[in-house]
Scaffold this active site. Structure first.
Site, PDB file in Angstrom:
ATOM      1  N   GLU A 289       0.819  -1.214   0.000  1.00 48.55           N
ATOM      2  CA  GLU A 289       0.000   0.000   0.000  1.00 48.55           C
ATOM      3  C   GLU A 289       0.854   1.265   0.000  1.00 48.55           C
ATOM      4  O   GLU A 289       0.417   2.320  -0.448  1.00 48.55           O
ATOM      5  CB  GLU A 289      -0.929   0.002   1.229  1.00 48.55           C
ATOM      6  N   HIS A 310       7.636 -26.667  -1.540  1.00 44.40           N
ATOM      7  CA  HIS A 310       6.962 -27.760  -2.262  1.00 44.40           C
ATOM      8  C   HIS A 310       5.828 -27.218  -3.121  1.00 44.40           C
ATOM      9  O   HIS A 310       4.954 -27.970  -3.543  1.00 44.40           O
ATOM     10  CB  HIS A 310       6.469 -28.809  -1.266  1.00 44.40           C
ATOM     11  N   LYS A 424     -13.994   0.423  -4.037  1.00 40.25           N
ATOM     12  CA  LYS A 424     -15.094   0.882  -3.177  1.00 40.25           C
ATOM     13  C   LYS A 424     -16.129   1.623  -4.009  1.00 40.25           C
ATOM     14  O   LYS A 424     -17.335   1.400  -3.860  1.00 40.25           O
ATOM     15  CB  LYS A 424     -14.570   1.824  -2.083  1.00 40.25           C
TER      16      LYS A 424
HETATM   17  O1  PA5 Z   1      -3.402   1.253   5.895  1.00 37.52           O
HETATM   18  C1  PA5 Z   1      -4.491   1.731   5.690  1.00 37.52           C
HETATM   19  O2  PA5 Z   1      -4.710   2.951   5.785  1.00 37.52           O
HETATM   20  C2  PA5 Z   1      -5.672   0.845   5.329  1.00 37.52           C
HETATM   21  O3  PA5 Z   1      -5.280  -0.464   5.165  1.00 37.52           O
HETATM   22  C3  PA5 Z   1      -6.727   0.927   6.408  1.00 37.52           C
HETATM   23  O4  PA5 Z   1      -6.171   0.527   7.625  1.00 37.52           O
HETATM   24  C4  PA5 Z   1      -7.928   0.045   6.071  1.00 37.52           C
HETATM   25  O5  PA5 Z   1      -8.444   0.392   4.833  1.00 37.52           O
HETATM   26  C5  PA5 Z   1      -9.008   0.189   7.135  1.00 37.52           C
HETATM   27  O6  PA5 Z   1      -9.402   1.524   7.283  1.00 37.52           O
HETATM   28  P1  PA5 Z   1     -10.201   2.024   8.535  1.00 37.52           P
HETATM   29  O7  PA5 Z   1      -9.361   1.879   9.735  1.00 37.52           O
HETATM   30  O8  PA5 Z   1     -10.522   3.451   8.239  1.00 37.52           O
HETATM   31  O9  PA5 Z   1     -11.442   1.168   8.633  1.00 37.52           O
END
Ligand code: PA5
Length: 447
Positions: A289, A310, A424
């Site tokens: 990310e 494996h 989303k």
């Molecule tokens: O690293 C990030 O920002 C994302 O992976 C969020 O943690 C994830 O989308 C969950 O978001 P939230 O805590 O707003 O529900």
């Protein structure tokens, strides 16, 4: 026992020291930008100071809440997705007995997870196992509006209220969220849930050292003070110098970028301990990310050896040559078990009889590294003396800082995740969410 060591000797037949040290000037600048908060995404650098900013008042409140949750629960359900759950799960699984669910003498509740998928069967099965057990939940969402945890929380809240009554159910819910934004904060205030705040300047995937990770880890019975101490120790170690030859963060960031520039676009994190599986998942999210944007970034993959030797082993040995691997190597297991001698020796194992199983695992690790290097896969190695809270704290801070420096080398913002919105938008349009009418019309034509 030695300390945390990063070693890249087995990458040096693929890249040379000049190509690695070429990044020194950039690394100096990027460390400065991180410490002075002047680089891309600098509003989200609160994690840098977390090891010392999590103060005694907060730690004690987390521990007291965890104690309460333990006393009233056989099961504790952690509701969250991405950065709002992976850090906690990584640490809890790394420290837990492999079969903790079946351990009778366990004092802490069994930790289960929800809100990290949208599977009807998963939630149905969860309700099934909760039916005859006392349980509590932590609902964790910084934005407070993420669909997956919101669905799981709605289901479990209703279930808790039906099971214990509205008033008693409130005492079984802890909300961990933003200090003012989002539906979860509003709900928590209205219902009077115990609430912990996620600092504004800490993004989800860098939040394991906030209550997001610390509360579930404490409920699971692990020492969050030691975890923070470990992170602090790594922070002290890497603030002494920014030099590639002295600072493991600088070295890891430089080496992986030198490899990337030579076409090694996939990094595989390798573990030889099954309990590190979720630590790898946490790392994959952190790096994927943070770096994968603007059509750039090293693709983070993970394997568990020797299991995956494996399966994925074939590809790693002989597939497309764009892979390098980073082994997270654990020097000493927490237990001792040797291979027994057998008179008949039909399985031909007597040549290793008497050896600790870990020794066999270790030789498999050394042999695999050499085989992969021979097959064209550069091999990096992070070795730690064992797995405990302190070492995991060191690893967390190491990987977070290396991710930030590495992201800056790539010239991306390592603290945002604009790409996560695309699915989303489509999902909301397909579900007919109010406000998405135009998108709904357009996307339905494409189906
Ligand atoms: O690293 C990030 O920002 C994302 O992976 C969020 O943690 C994830 O989308 C969950 O978001 P939230 O805590 O707003 O529900």
């Amino acid at each position: 026992m030695s300390e945390f060591v990063f070693n890249y000797d087995k990458a040096l037949s693929f890249i040379n020291q000049k190509e690695i040290h070429h990044f020194q000037e950039k690394i100096d600048r990027h460390f400065e930008a991180i410490y002075n908060k002047t680089g891309k995404g600098s509003d989200f650098l609160g994690w840098v100071e977390l090891p010392e900013n999590v103060d005694e008042t907060l730690i004690s409140r987390i521990e007291a809440t965890a104690q309460k949750m333990c006393e009233q629960s056989d099961v504790f359900v952690v509701i969250g997705i991405g950065g709002s759950y992976l850090g906690a799960r990584a640490i809890i699984e790394a420290l837990s007995h492999h079969f903790s669910h079946l351990q009778r003498e366990k004092n802490s509740p069994v930790i289960l997870y929800a809100g990290n998928n949208i599977s009807e069967d998963y939630l149905t099965d969860l309700l099934d196992v909760l039916k005859n057990r006392d349980y509590s939940v932590a609902v964790i969402s910084k934005s407070g509006t993420t669909t997956e945890p919101a669905i799981a929380f709605r289901i479990l809240r209703e279930n808790l209220e039906a099971k214990y009554g509205t008033e008693a159910a409130r005492k079984r819910i802890v909300a961990i969220t933003d200090k003012q934004k989002g539906a979860l904060k509003q709900l928590a205030d209205e219902e009077g849930y115990e609430t912990f705040i996620i600092p504004d300047d800490v993004g989800g995937r860098y939040s394991v050292l906030t209550p997001v990770g610390l509360l579930p880890i404490s409920v699971a019975g692990f020492n969050i003070r030691q975890l923070l101490e470990g992170a602090k120790a790594m922070k002290v170690r890497i603030t002494k110098s920014t030099k590639i030859d002295e600072n493991p963060v600088a070295a890891y960031a430089a080496v992986r970028n030198a490899l990337y520039n030579k076409g090694y676009t996939t990094e595989i994190m390798v573990n030889y301990e099954p309990r590190l599986f979720y630590f790898t998942e946490w790392w994959k999210q952190l790096y994927g990310e943070s770096e994968g944007k603007e059509n750039k970034g090293i693709f983070p993959a993970g394997v568990s050896f020797t299991t995956d030797l494996h399966s994925m082993g074939q590809y790693i040995q002989e597939g497309l040559r764009n892979i390098f691997e980073t082994v997270l190597s654990v020097e000493k297991p927490r237990s001792e078990l040797a291979i027994p001698e057998d008179d008949k020796n039909l399985d031909k194992l007597n040549y290793i009889a008497g050896k600790a199983i870990h020794e066999v695992n270790h030789q498999a690790e050394l042999g695999t590294a050499l085989a992969h290097v021979d097959g064209g896969v550069p091999n990096l190695r992070i070795s730690v003396p064992g797995i405990n809270e302190n070492i995991l704290g060191q690893l967390i801070y190491f990987y977070e800082m290396a991710c930030a420096v590495s992201g800056y080398i790539l010239d991306v913002n390592p603290f945002d995740q604009p790409g996560v919105e695309a699915y989303k938008r489509n999902m909301f349009a397909l579900l007919g969410k109010p406000g998405f009418e135009k998108e709904t019309e357009e996307i339905r034509k494409r189906l």
